[in-house]
Each structure stands twice: as structure tokens, then as C-alpha cells.
Design a protein around this motif. Structure first.
Motif, PDB file in Angstrom:
ATOM      1  N   ARG A   1       6.103   0.059   5.170  1.00 10.51           N
ATOM      2  CA  ARG A   1       5.711  -1.236   4.716  1.00 10.51           C
ATOM      3  C   ARG A   1       5.106  -2.187   5.982  1.00 10.51           C
ATOM      4  O   ARG A   1       4.314  -2.964   5.654  1.00 10.51           O
ATOM      5  CB  ARG A   1       7.336  -2.064   4.508  1.00 10.51           C
TER       6      ARG A   1
ATOM      7  N   GLU B   1       1.366  -1.094   5.929  1.00  7.55           N
ATOM      8  CA  GLU B   1       0.792  -1.591   4.797  1.00  7.55           C
ATOM      9  C   GLU B   1       0.679  -3.002   4.830  1.00  7.55           C
ATOM     10  O   GLU B   1      -0.468  -3.630   4.314  1.00  7.55           O
ATOM     11  CB  GLU B   1       1.728  -1.377   3.504  1.00  7.55           C
ATOM     12  N   LYS B   2       1.343  -3.701   5.354  1.00  9.76           N
ATOM     13  CA  LYS B   2       1.198  -5.256   5.582  1.00  9.76           C
ATOM     14  C   LYS B   2       0.158  -5.397   6.623  1.00  9.76           C
ATOM     15  O   LYS B   2      -1.090  -6.108   6.297  1.00  9.76           O
ATOM     16  CB  LYS B   2       2.447  -5.843   6.347  1.00  9.76           C
TER      17      LYS B   2
ATOM     18  N   GLU C   1      -2.504  -3.178   6.992  1.00 12.00           N
ATOM     19  CA  GLU C   1      -3.734  -2.890   6.228  1.00 12.00           C
ATOM     20  C   GLU C   1      -4.195  -3.685   5.209  1.00 12.00           C
ATOM     21  O   GLU C   1      -5.494  -4.272   4.970  1.00 12.00           O
ATOM     22  CB  GLU C   1      -3.427  -1.538   5.448  1.00 12.00           C
ATOM     23  N   LYS C   2      -3.260  -4.695   4.555  1.00 12.19           N
ATOM     24  CA  LYS C   2      -3.752  -5.860   3.796  1.00 12.19           C
ATOM     25  C   LYS C   2      -4.267  -6.856   4.495  1.00 12.19           C
ATOM     26  O   LYS C   2      -5.227  -7.467   4.116  1.00 12.19           O
ATOM     27  CB  LYS C   2      -2.433  -6.283   2.973  1.00 12.19           C
ATOM     28  N   LEU C   3      -3.818  -7.242   5.671  1.00 12.12           N
ATOM     29  CA  LEU C   3      -4.456  -8.255   6.383  1.00 12.12           C
ATOM     30  C   LEU C   3      -5.998  -7.833   6.861  1.00 12.12           C
ATOM     31  O   LEU C   3      -6.751  -8.677   6.883  1.00 12.12           O
ATOM     32  CB  LEU C   3      -3.436  -8.255   7.581  1.00 12.12           C
TER      33      LEU C   3
ATOM     34  N   ASP D   1      -7.727  -5.700   5.196  1.00 15.87           N
ATOM     35  CA  ASP D   1      -8.574  -5.944   3.978  1.00 15.87           C
ATOM     36  C   ASP D   1      -9.317  -7.228   4.004  1.00 15.87           C
ATOM     37  O   ASP D   1     -10.381  -7.566   3.640  1.00 15.87           O
ATOM     38  CB  ASP D   1      -7.826  -5.415   2.883  1.00 15.87           C
ATOM     39  N   GLY D   2      -8.342  -8.277   4.057  1.00 16.10           N
ATOM     40  CA  GLY D   2      -8.597  -9.707   3.943  1.00 16.10           C
ATOM     41  C   GLY D   2      -9.662 -10.014   5.210  1.00 16.10           C
ATOM     42  O   GLY D   2     -10.502 -10.865   4.830  1.00 16.10           O
TER      43      GLY D   2
ATOM     44  N   SER E   1     -13.096  -8.761   4.405  1.00 19.89           N
ATOM     45  CA  SER E   1     -13.674  -9.424   3.257  1.00 19.89           C
ATOM     46  C   SER E   1     -14.522 -10.570   3.883  1.00 19.89           C
ATOM     47  O   SER E   1     -15.290 -11.206   3.250  1.00 19.89           O
ATOM     48  CB  SER E   1     -12.573  -9.994   2.287  1.00 19.89           C
TER      49      SER E   1
ATOM     50  N   THR F   1       8.474  -8.537   4.803  1.00 16.50           N
ATOM     51  CA  THR F   1       7.569  -9.157   3.906  1.00 16.50           C
ATOM     52  C   THR F   1       8.101 -10.546   3.317  1.00 16.50           C
ATOM     53  O   THR F   1       7.179 -11.160   2.598  1.00 16.50           O
ATOM     54  CB  THR F   1       7.164  -8.131   2.640  1.00 16.50           C
TER      55      THR F   1
ATOM     56  N   ARG G   1      -8.548  -0.575  12.378  1.00 12.35           N
ATOM     57  CA  ARG G   1      -8.418   0.854  11.565  1.00 12.35           C
ATOM     58  C   ARG G   1      -8.885   1.785  12.469  1.00 12.35           C
ATOM     59  O   ARG G   1     -10.159   1.694  13.118  1.00 12.35           O
ATOM     60  CB  ARG G   1      -8.953   0.816  10.261  1.00 12.35           C
TER      61      ARG G   1
END
Length: 579
Positions: A195, A198-199, A201-203, A205-206, A209, A244, A574
Motif C-alpha cells: 500500500r 503504491e501510494k 508510485e501514484k504520487l 505519476d502525478g 505529469s 491511505t 523510481r
């Protein structure tokens, strides 16, 4: 887990090292007494990177001299020929107490009397003496002031429990942390760590962008949330989900943790004053938080008892823990035949494991990353091992056995930043302590009621028992170290504890005490070490980590554990050549 919370005595009402201006405000006092004010400007602003604690000694003032005269008058003759370190009252307010204890250890030796105010303490920094206290004469000592501080929060849980209660509950709780349970818990460790990654990784990804390739996070806070989720699922089958989300229960847990730390570092136990729980705002909040947690635990206990499947200990330990819905310690305790216990005792047991289990893991991961971030070659070595053992897979019980370097990083972090840096005991009877290395060969007689501080920090950084004691060298635990003529110390020998995944007090003959030792050693040591190993491996598997600022910018404070003053802010990217 006992060790993790034992440091709450670090600045007990008898000897406080972190009095703060804000603490007086909770009492409605506008500011501290004037004689303390100059000492409160930079509470515990100690640079973590510093390995030398020597500082010019402050000139003794009238208060310091009066304090030491009082100590010597009341207790000066009671400890015989023991060396005496006369501390200035000012020593208590400028930095964490255990730094001063280290300075006095180098000056006065491994066993000395610390004179502060109306009371004297014996400070022990020697494995020979520690073994005598914790293992050979364990029941000649109790927890002293520690039990008074923790009782309102943990009741009669294992850490603050009186000796009779402890003996009864230890026999019931210790079997719950058996091998099949720990093997099943690895799935909990990986799920919760997943978890967290994954948190991240999402940050990332943001951030990508927006054209960036790195994020900045307070990893100490992230590890705290991770540890809370793991202890909730592993101990009482409750998913806090704190990585989360937030909930009233999570907020109450942290409120209770902060209050436990506050009580350990406040000069006057004002919470014992009649009506304080209703008049003082922070005490009202504490009791409100405690009620929320107790209601949650009471519900979990009721549910567990309603679905009880009574069995003998042997059968409980042989359950298929990998495939049952509830593999928690609570389920084990409720189902154990002949171990019926009232709900209040179960609540005390669970609360103790919640607080102690949470604190240790969050702290060890914080300092492991802090140390690794200053040693890029060691990060690469750790990542190479993770890639070789895990590839893209999550850790398993078997793969943990192969992650040797990761395990050594965890224990070396615990050596340099022990959780806790200090243990406390009180003599229940007159005891003769060994003199220890370079001490009096006839030892030291201490009377009943004497408070003893076992300085784990001093033990772990002792120049007499460790080579390069202040350096981060995980590899040191692979090497046998002879006693080099030190009588009654057997040296360091990994073969002394065959099959042990992690170095311990047996291998080091009590020179390394990450979870205490003897009968009252922490029952959850393997749980904490394995979850830390999994979490660190999964972090390094996917990310490169750097400190946001310099190591010197990370300031250190102490309470329940050694932690940072303003968080461990790191840059995460990463991995370009990893998984």
C-alpha cells in the motif's frame, strides 16, 4: 515490545530531559520558572550526524550546587565507592539525556552514580553488569517509575505489569508469536508495505505529469502509518488503513501515543491531580481518545469471544495460519484453552502491543533510511541483494532468510539508534552489582529502592566492546569478535545462537540489546524485525532515496523512541535500473 516503550521513563518525574515551554501552558502557567527559561531555547536540537557528544561543561550555578549537595546528603554514602557524576540541572534541558549519560560514561566508567536533586541513580553501560540485572537476577528488580507513568494507558499490560501479573500473562502471550504465526504475518507485512509503495508510485505519476521525476516525503510519517496498519492487522485483526485515510480511531491512537510521550517528558505529573482530567484540555482529549480506542478494542474482543474456537496451545500453534481469515494474536489469546481472562486484561494486553509495536518499527525504518542515504555504496549493495533475491516478487518467509544484508542493516540501525536508548529497573532488595570492565573488582552494593538506568545507547556505542562504535557498518555482525582479555565477557560469536535470523543479546553476550534480555525480553522482537526487513526491502526494490537536505539538518529528539524533530524528509525517485 517491552523495550520499545521502556524509554518512556527517559525523563520521568524524577529526572526530566525535555521540559518545554508549551508544557507549562497546558497547566495555565504562562511560562516556565525563570531559572529554567534559558535552558529551553532549543529543546533537543541535537544534530543526528554528530558522533561526538563532548561539549564544554556549563559553569555550575547556585541551583546546580544546591542540587548536588542535597543528593550527596541524602544518598551520598549509600552507594559506597561507586564513581559519581554530578550533573548540572542545566544538563537536563539542552539535549537528550542519553547524550549526557554517554559523556559521563567515558569520564566515570561503566557503572556510576548520577547525582540529580534529591535522588541518585545508578547508570550501567556494561554488558557484564546488564546480564547480571536482566538475566541472572531478573526478579530482584521491577520497572519502578515506568509502571507509574504507563499504568493509566496500558493498565496491567506486559510492560508496566507487576511481577505476578507479568508471569501469568507472559505464559499466555509468548506462545502467540510462534513460527507459523510469523510466517503468516509476512503476507500482512507485504500487503501493508505494498500500500505504501503504491501510494508513492501514484504520487510519482502525478509529479511526472507535471514534468518532474522525484517527490519529497516525510518518510518518518509514512513509516508511522505503515507500522500502525501492520500492528492493527497482526495483533487484533483490525485494518486502520492509515496509509491511505484518516479516521477517528487513527486520530485517537496518535493522540494516545503523543500523551504517553508527553507524560514521559514532563516535569510534574499534574495528570494525577484531582479534576485534572476534566479541567486540563489536553487531559480531556486524552481520556476522549482513550475511550474511542477502548470502545474499538472492546468490540473486537467481543467479536473474537463470540466466535471462540477453544483449543490447547499445541493445536493453536499448528493451525493453518496461511489460510485462516483471522490469524491475529487476539484470536490466539481468546481461543487458548484454560486461559480465560477478563476483557480489561485483554484490552491492556492489546493496548501495550499497539503502542510498543508501532513505535519500534517506525523508528528503526526511519534511522535505517537516514543511515543508508548517507552511504550510497551500501544502498547499491542492498538493492543488488533485493534484486537478486526478490526480482519483481514480494518477500516471503523463505526469501527473508536470504535477505541477509537487509537484515544486518536493520540491526545495525538498532545498534546506532536503539529503541529505547535507556531501560529502567528498580532494586527490590539489596543487590551487589558486578564492577564490570575496569570497575571495582568487589562490585557495588546498592540498597533496595535504588533506580538503575541501563544505557543501551552507551552499550551499543561502547569503545570497549565495539570497533568503530559510531560508524554504520552492517557487515560487523558477520565477524566473530574475541573478548580480548575482558573477564566475564564472552565476546561476539554468531554461532552462539544457531538458527537466529538476527543478531541478539546471546550472540553478543549482552553487548547488543535491541529488545532487552532475560525473562522480560520483548515477546514481539521477531515480529518487529521481520516487518522492518520486509518494508525496507520493498522500498529499495522500487525507489532510490536521498535526503532532502544535509544529514546535519535532521535534528533528533527523544520520547518513546529516538525520532526526528521535524520529520525525515527525503527525495524519492523510481529506480532506473531496478524493478
Amino acid at each position: 515490545m517491552e523495550a520499545a516503550v521502556s524509554s518512556l521513563h527517559l525523563s520521568s518525574p524524577a529526572i526530566h530531559g525535555s521540559l518545554r515551554t508549551s508544557d507549562f501552558m497546558f497547566l495555565g502557567v504562562p511560562k516556565p520558572p525563570s531559572f529554567l527559561n534559558p535552558k529551553l531555547k532549543a529543546f533537543a536540537a541535537i544534530r543526528c550526524q554528530s558522533t561526538s557528544t563532548k561539549e564544554p561543561k556549563a559553569k555550575r550555578n547556585l541551583l546546580d550546587n544546591a542540587s548536588n549537595l542535597l543528593t550527596n546528603f541524602l544518598s551520598g554514602g549509600s552507594l559506597g565507592s561507586m564513581p559519581v557524576a554530578e550533573g548540572a540541572v542545566s544538563d537536563l534541558f539542552g539535549r537528550p539525556l542519553f547524550f549526557s549519560l554517554y559523556d559521563w560514561f567515558l569520564e566515570h566508567g561503566s557503572v556510576y552514580k548520577l547525582a540529580f536533586g534529591p535522588k541518585a541513580f545508578v547508570v550501567v553501560s556494561d554488558p557484564i553488569v546488564v546480564k547480571h540485572i536482566l538475566r541472572e537476577n531478573a526478579f530482584s528488580f521491577d520497572k519502578g517509575v515506568l509502571a507509574d507513568i504507563l499504568e493509566p494507558i496500558m493498565g496491567k499490560g506486559l510492560i508496566p505489569a507487576d511481577l505476578d501479573t507479568w508471569k501469568q500473562r507472559r505464559r499466555v502471550i509468548a506462545p502467540g508469536f510462534h513460527a507459523l504465526y510469523l510466517e503468516a504475518m509476512v503476507k500482512v507485512f507485504t500487503d501493508c508495505s505494498g500500500r505504501t509503495t503504491e501510494k508513492f508510485e501514484k504520487l510519482l505519476d502525478g509529479e511526472r505529469s507535471r514534468g518532474g521525476d522525484a517527490i519529497e516525503l516525510d518518510l518518518e510519517a509514512e513509516f508511522s502509518s505503515l507500522a500502525l496498519d501492520i500492528i492493527g492487522l497482526g495483533v487484533f485483526n483490525y485494518d486502520f488503513g492509515s496509509v491511505t485515510k484518516e479516521s477517528p480511531v487513527i486520530q485517537a491512537v496518535y493522540g494516545t501515543l503523543f500523551e504517553a510521550e508527553h507524560r514521559s517528558t514532563f516535569y510534574i505529573p499534574y495528570w494525577k491531580i484531582p479534576l485534572a482530567r476534566w479541567v486540563v484540555p489536553r487531559q480531556r482529549k486524552f481520556h476522549y481518545d482513550l475511550k474511542i480506542i477502548n470502545d474499538c478494542l472492546d468490540g473486537l474482543i467481543r467479536n473474537a469471544k463470540d466466535s471462540r474456537q477453544e483449543a490447547d496451545v499445541e493445536k493453536l500453534q499448528q493451525r493453518d495460519y496461511l489460510n485462516i481469515k483471522d490469524a491475529s494474536v487476539l484470536r490466539f489469546l481468546v481461543d487458548m484453552r484454560g486461559a480465560d481472562v477478563d476483557d480489561r486484561q485483554l484490552r491492556d494486553d492489546l493496548m501495550t502491543m499497539l503502542i510498543a509495536g508501532h513505535e519500534t518499527t517506525a523508528a528503526v525504518l526511519t534511522w535505517a533510511v537516514f543511515l543508508l542515504a548517507q552511504n550510497p555504496s551500501k544502498i547499491k549493495k542492498a538493492q543488488a541483494e533485493v534484486d537478486s533475491v526478490l526480482g519483481q516478487e514480494s518477500p516471503t518467509f523463505e526469501s527473508i532468510k536470504k535477505l541477509e544484508y537487509i537484515r544486518l542493516i536493520i540491526v545495525e540501525s538498532l545498534r546506532l539508534y536503539p529503541q529505547p536508548p535507556l531501560l529502567i529497573r528498580r532494586a527490590l532488595e539489596e543487590v551487589v552489582l558486578p564492577g564490570g570492565y575496569k570497575g571495582d573488582k568487589d562490585g557495588y552494593t546498592i540498597p533496595a529502592g535504588t533506580d538503575i538506568f541501563i544505557s543501551v545507547y552507551n552499550l551499543h556505542r561502547s569503545p570497549y566492546f565495539w570497533d568503530q562504535p559510531h560508524d554504520f557498518v552492517p557487515e560487523r555482525f558477520r565477524v566473530q569478535k574475541e573478548s580480548e582479555g575482558i573477564e566475564e565477557w564472552a565476546g561476539f560469536d554468531p554461532s552462539r545462537s544457531p538458527g537466529a535470523l538476527y543478531p541478539n543479546e546471546i550472540i553478543s553476550d549482552f553487548a547488543f540489546l535491541p529488545f532487552g534480555g532475560g525473562p522480560r525480553k520483548c515477546v514481539g522482537d521477531q515480529f518487529a524485525l521481520m516487518e522492518s526487513t520486509v518494508a525496507l526491502a520493498m522500498l529499495l526494490q522500487k525507489f532510490d532515496v536521498e535526503l532532502r537536505g544535509s544529514p546535519e539538518s535532521v535534528e533528533l529528539v527523544t520520547g518513546a523512541t529516538i525520532h526526528t524533530k521535524n520529520g525525515l524528509w527525503c527525495k524519492l525517485k523510481r529506480r532506473s535500473n531496478g524493478y
